[in-house]
Design a protein around this motif. Structure first.
Motif, PDB file in Angstrom:
ATOM      1  N   ARG A   1      23.248 -15.252  -3.709  1.00 51.68           N
ATOM      2  CA  ARG A   1      21.699 -15.351  -3.283  1.00 51.68           C
ATOM      3  C   ARG A   1      20.936 -14.112  -3.574  1.00 51.68           C
ATOM      4  NH1 ARG A   1      23.792 -17.645   1.022  1.00 51.68           N
ATOM      5  NH2 ARG A   1      23.548 -20.016   1.033  1.00 51.68           N
TER       6      ARG A   1
ATOM      7  N   GLN B   1      17.157 -15.677  -6.728  1.00 46.42           N
ATOM      8  CA  GLN B   1      16.918 -16.995  -7.322  1.00 46.42           C
ATOM      9  C   GLN B   1      15.888 -17.750  -6.432  1.00 46.42           C
ATOM     10  OE1 GLN B   1      18.682 -18.674  -9.808  1.00 46.42           O
ATOM     11  NE2 GLN B   1      16.984 -19.938  -9.558  1.00 46.42           N
ATOM     12  N   GLY B   2      14.828 -18.217  -7.044  1.00 45.82           N
ATOM     13  CA  GLY B   2      14.047 -18.967  -6.505  1.00 45.82           C
ATOM     14  C   GLY B   2      14.206 -20.385  -6.910  1.00 45.82           C
ATOM     15  N   PRO B   3      13.109 -21.333  -6.987  1.00 41.27           N
ATOM     16  CA  PRO B   3      13.589 -22.630  -7.376  1.00 41.27           C
ATOM     17  C   PRO B   3      13.981 -22.497  -9.021  1.00 41.27           C
ATOM     18  CG  PRO B   3      11.244 -22.324  -6.544  1.00 41.27           C
ATOM     19  CD  PRO B   3      11.856 -20.885  -6.631  1.00 41.27           C
ATOM     20  N   LEU B   4      14.665 -23.380  -9.504  1.00 44.46           N
ATOM     21  CA  LEU B   4      15.389 -23.728 -10.561  1.00 44.46           C
ATOM     22  C   LEU B   4      13.923 -24.011 -11.781  1.00 44.46           C
ATOM     23  CD1 LEU B   4      18.482 -25.218 -10.196  1.00 44.46           C
ATOM     24  CD2 LEU B   4      18.158 -22.801 -10.834  1.00 44.46           C
TER      25      LEU B   4
ATOM     26  N   ASP C   1       9.795 -24.231 -11.990  1.00 43.91           N
ATOM     27  CA  ASP C   1       8.469 -23.822 -11.531  1.00 43.91           C
ATOM     28  C   ASP C   1       7.381 -24.774 -11.821  1.00 43.91           C
ATOM     29  OD1 ASP C   1       6.005 -22.892 -10.333  1.00 43.91           O
ATOM     30  OD2 ASP C   1       6.231 -20.927 -11.340  1.00 43.91           O
TER      31      ASP C   1
ATOM     32  N   ALA D   1      12.460 -31.462  -9.059  1.00 43.81           N
ATOM     33  CA  ALA D   1      12.246 -29.952  -8.438  1.00 43.81           C
ATOM     34  C   ALA D   1      13.261 -30.065  -7.309  1.00 43.81           C
ATOM     35  CB  ALA D   1      11.057 -29.454  -8.222  1.00 43.81           C
ATOM     36  N   GLY D   2      12.992 -31.028  -6.584  1.00 43.85           N
ATOM     37  CA  GLY D   2      13.804 -31.353  -5.189  1.00 43.85           C
ATOM     38  C   GLY D   2      15.135 -31.667  -5.454  1.00 43.85           C
TER      39      GLY D   2
ATOM     40  N   ASN E   1      16.747 -28.105  -6.473  1.00 45.64           N
ATOM     41  CA  ASN E   1      16.835 -27.380  -5.256  1.00 45.64           C
ATOM     42  C   ASN E   1      18.051 -27.513  -4.506  1.00 45.64           C
ATOM     43  OD1 ASN E   1      14.745 -25.520  -6.262  1.00 45.64           O
ATOM     44  ND2 ASN E   1      13.319 -26.526  -5.144  1.00 45.64           N
ATOM     45  N   GLU E   2      18.186 -28.839  -4.355  1.00 44.39           N
ATOM     46  CA  GLU E   2      19.365 -29.367  -3.456  1.00 44.39           C
ATOM     47  C   GLU E   2      20.747 -28.990  -4.350  1.00 44.39           C
ATOM     48  OE1 GLU E   2      21.248 -33.783  -2.107  1.00 44.39           O
ATOM     49  OE2 GLU E   2      18.934 -33.702  -2.605  1.00 44.39           O
TER      50      GLU E   2
ATOM     51  N   LEU F   1      21.278 -26.487  -6.412  1.00 42.68           N
ATOM     52  CA  LEU F   1      21.416 -25.154  -6.049  1.00 42.68           C
ATOM     53  C   LEU F   1      21.908 -24.724  -4.704  1.00 42.68           C
ATOM     54  CD1 LEU F   1      21.082 -22.400  -7.377  1.00 42.68           C
ATOM     55  CD2 LEU F   1      18.732 -22.242  -6.501  1.00 42.68           C
ATOM     56  N   ASN F   2      21.372 -25.397  -3.651  1.00 38.65           N
ATOM     57  CA  ASN F   2      21.811 -25.005  -2.253  1.00 38.65           C
ATOM     58  C   ASN F   2      23.197 -25.559  -2.176  1.00 38.65           C
ATOM     59  OD1 ASN F   2      19.330 -24.038  -1.511  1.00 38.65           O
ATOM     60  ND2 ASN F   2      18.349 -25.828  -0.982  1.00 38.65           N
TER      61      ASN F   2
END
Length: 145
Positions: A82, A87-90, A92, A107-108, A111-112, A114-115
């Motif tokens: 991290r 890393q920001g959102p994959l 933009d 995007a959601g 991000n899920e 990536l988390n």
């Protein structure tokens, strides 16, 4: 997803330093650069960042060198990734502006994912990464120094 070189080199440095406690000769940036075949100049930036994070203790001057600042089992791999990745959102959705912005689930979902990746990595410590056969390979690299 692919980790950037900065993260790759940072993780390599951290793994290399796990096996340096019993060495008579201190670990240096030129040594690590040579062993991994990577740019010394780039590695200086990486080690400086690792030091700023409090992960690596660096001693300057003759006889100085690098060491882990804490025991290897206290470093969570996900947390290191991290921080190293910044890393920001994959994606933009605002730049460049997306016509689907606000009405899209991509995007959601990304991000899920990536988390989930980072959460999985957090189940592992730096010490976990260097069990056999990795520790033996690192020790061979040290002996070449």
């Amino acid at each position: 997803m692919q980790l950037n070189r900065f993260t790759d080199f940072g993780l390599r440095v951290m793994m290399y330093l796990t096996q340096c406690q019993d060495r008579a000769k201190p670990v240096t940036i030129p040594e690590i650069a040579e062993r991994f075949g990577i740019s010394r100049n780039h590695l200086v930036k990486v080690v400086h960042f690792l030091s700023q994070q409090g992960w690596v203790a660096a001693t300057r001057g003759k006889g100085g060198g690098l060491a882990l600042a804490r025991p290897a089992d206290t470093y969570r791999v996900g947390q290191m990734v991290r921080v190293l990745e910044h890393q920001g959102p994959l994606i933009d959705c605002a730049e460049p502006p997306c016509a689907l912005n606000g009405a899209c689930r991509l995007a959601g979902a990304l991000n899920e994912a990536l988390n989930a990746l980072v959460d999985t990595l957090d189940r592992h410590t730096l010490a976990d990464l260097v069990v056999a056969p990795t520790a033996a390979a690192i020790i061979k690299l040290h002996r070449a120094a």
